[in-house]
Design an enzyme around this catalytic site. Structure first.
Site, PDB file in Angstrom:
ATOM      1  CG  HIS A 101      17.393 -30.560  -7.066  1.00 48.96           C
ATOM      2  ND1 HIS A 101      17.583 -30.594  -6.093  1.00 48.96           N
ATOM      3  CD2 HIS A 101      17.354 -31.637  -7.878  1.00 48.96           C
ATOM      4  CE1 HIS A 101      17.744 -32.208  -5.628  1.00 48.96           C
ATOM      5  NE2 HIS A 101      17.402 -32.416  -7.233  1.00 48.96           N
ATOM      6  CG  ASP A 104      17.162 -27.730  -4.310  1.00 48.46           C
ATOM      7  OD1 ASP A 104      15.877 -28.221  -4.356  1.00 48.46           O
ATOM      8  OD2 ASP A 104      18.145 -28.506  -4.272  1.00 48.46           O
TER       9      ASP A 104
HETATM   10  C1  XLS Z   1      16.513 -38.716  -5.010  1.00 50.06           C
HETATM   11  C2  XLS Z   1      18.142 -38.366  -5.756  1.00 50.06           C
HETATM   12  C3  XLS Z   1      18.225 -36.809  -5.781  1.00 50.06           C
HETATM   13  C4  XLS Z   1      19.247 -36.781  -6.578  1.00 50.06           C
HETATM   14  C5  XLS Z   1      19.289 -35.179  -7.133  1.00 50.06           C
HETATM   15  O1  XLS Z   1      16.480 -39.875  -4.471  1.00 50.06           O
HETATM   16  O2  XLS Z   1      18.869 -38.719  -4.802  1.00 50.06           O
HETATM   17  O3  XLS Z   1      18.349 -36.376  -4.609  1.00 50.06           O
HETATM   18  O4  XLS Z   1      20.530 -36.581  -5.855  1.00 50.06           O
HETATM   19  O5  XLS Z   1      18.333 -35.058  -8.105  1.00 50.06           O
END
Ligand code: XLS
Ligand code: NI
Ligand code: NI
Length: 438
Positions: A101, A104
């Protein structure tokens, strides 16, 4: 260059006889299965958020993670150092891809301009490390769920300014994904849903979400980004209900708003469980629509009702997943992305290796078992036989659209009774699968 995992060397394939916990027993990257290497089939990816940002806190206690390279600050220097640690980890693991993200990898600044400058600075380091190691970006995404401005959602917020901010954020996230040569971009609607329908105009929110995604497609075309867009279904958590609740709901939404040509699905195991489905159900639903793009590989805990995001260790599960993926003809832009985190009790850096090595080996086993089941042919032959009444005669005429209700009435009146059914042989088939898992 500084090393952050000094005591751990590159993880190698040592085969079944090895007792080395930090070696692959099954994942042999160059071994060929059905004409492709395991590496090409599985396209393993490490997620930045759980592996490098998760402090392993829970609602009852503080984070426990020991990450010597991370000083816990939101400084740019810390963010850059973290990139070096992440790439050392991924290189030692032998993972060809990663996913992140925007928030991140780089800290938020006081303004969007400052935040974007931070992101650009870290993207340069990511680029350097990609070039140094050959590791590629599977997909990028934007975090549209953590900041308080998205409390009511982002693309489905009641607040038009929150929508506008989210659009600006996604614009930039797509641009940096493009700059890093990402093979895809994910939309996961963390807060695109509601807590109560009492305050929610559901139709208006869905229209807004569609508008948002159309704008994203326009921008993608404008900048020449060729990566695949994905929607990631999830039914709930953090909201009570998320609009992308499962594969079928996503497909319906995409079709209704004329977006199906531009999106595929990124299907996550734990989300399937939360939706009351099996992973296999979600995969088959996506595949039937020609829309399976990628998978978030993890697993939940049947005794805990939330997205525990554990590493997959169940060979039966990975066999089913790989049976579906092989049947589809394999992953193209997508990969097996470990959207999974170590337990709060597993706080040492070494645990990150154990977790991923286990997940990779479990998928490699699933791949080999699925390929063996396919080579054996009995399972596919059983399914083929089961539908054989559709291959000729009345079945073929129905499938070809050459029979009306009137024709079928005449057919049955002539025949008297339908041909007898054959057994579904579920138990026989379950035993057959176990023959290969053993
Ligand atoms: C959350 C989601 C997230 C997505 C990316 O539950 O899995 O991690 O994969 O935003
Ligand atoms: Ni996910
Ligand atoms: Ni998840």
């Amino acid at each position: 260059m500084a090393s952050y995992f000094k005591n751990i060397g590159p993880i190698r394939y040592e085969g079944l006889s090895s007792k080395n916990p930090l070696a692959f027993k099954h994942y042999n990257p160059d071994e060929r299965v059905e004409g492709k290497t395991m590496k090409e089939h599985l396209r393993f990816s490490v997620v930045y958020w759980h592996t490098f940002r998760n402090r392993l806190s829970d609602p009852f206690g503080a984070g426990t993670a020991v990450r010597p390279w991370d000083d816990g600050t939101e400084s740019l220097a810390n963010a850059k150092r973290r990139v070096r640690a992440a790439f050392e980890f991924m290189q030692k693991l032998g993972a060809p891809f990663y996913a992140f993200h925007d928030r991140d990898v780089a800290p938020e600044g006081a303004t969007l301009q400052a935040t974007n400058r931070n992101l650009d600075a870290v993207v340069q380091v990511l680029k350097e490390e990609q070039e140094r190691t050959g590791i590629r970006l599977l997909w990028g995404t934007a975090c549209l769920f953590a900041h308080p401005r998205y409390a009511h959602g982002a693309a489905t917020s009641c607040n038009a300014d929150a929508f506008a901010y989210a659009a600006a954020q996604v614009k930039k996230a797509i641009e940096v994904t493009h700059e890093l040569g990402g093979s895809g971009y994910v939309f996961w609607g963390g807060r695109e849903g509601y807590s109560t329908l009492l305050n929610t105009d559901l139709k208006r929110e869905l229209d807004h979400l569609a508008r948002f995604l159309h704008m994203a497609v326009d921008h993608k075309k404008k900048i020449g980004f060729k990566g695949q867009f994905y929607i990631e279904p999830k039914p709930k958590e953090p909201t009570k209900h998320q609009y992308d609740s499962d594969a079928a709901a996503c497909l319906n939404f995409l079709r209704q708003y004329d977006l199906l040509g531009d999106f595929k699905l990124n299907v996550e195991t734990n989300h399937a469980t939360l939706a009351g489905h099996t992973m296999q159900h979600e995969l088959e639903t996506a595949i039937a629509a020609g829309a399976l793009g990628s998978i978030d590989a993890n697993t939940g805990d049947l005794l805990l009702g939330w997205d525990t995001d554990q590493f997959p260790t169940n060979v039966y599960l990975t066999t089913e997943v790989m049976l579906s993926i092989l049947k589809m003809g394999g992953l193209t832009t997508g990969g097996v992305n470990f959207d999974a985190k170590v337990r709060r009790e597993s706080f040492e850096p070494e645990d990150l290796f154990h977790a991923h090595v286990g997940g990779m080996d479990t998928f490699a086993r699933g791949l080999k078992i699925a390929a063996a089941i396919r080579a054996d042919g009995r399972l596919a032959e059983f399914v083929r036989q089961r539908y054989s009444s559709w291959d000729s005669g009345i079945g073929a005429r129905i499938e070809a659209g050459k029979a009306s209700f009137q024709d079928l009435e005449a057919y049955i009146l002539r025949k008297g009774e339908a041909a007898p059914n054959a057994s579904g042989r579920q138990e026989f088939l379950e035993n057959l699968i176990n023959e290969f898992i053993a």
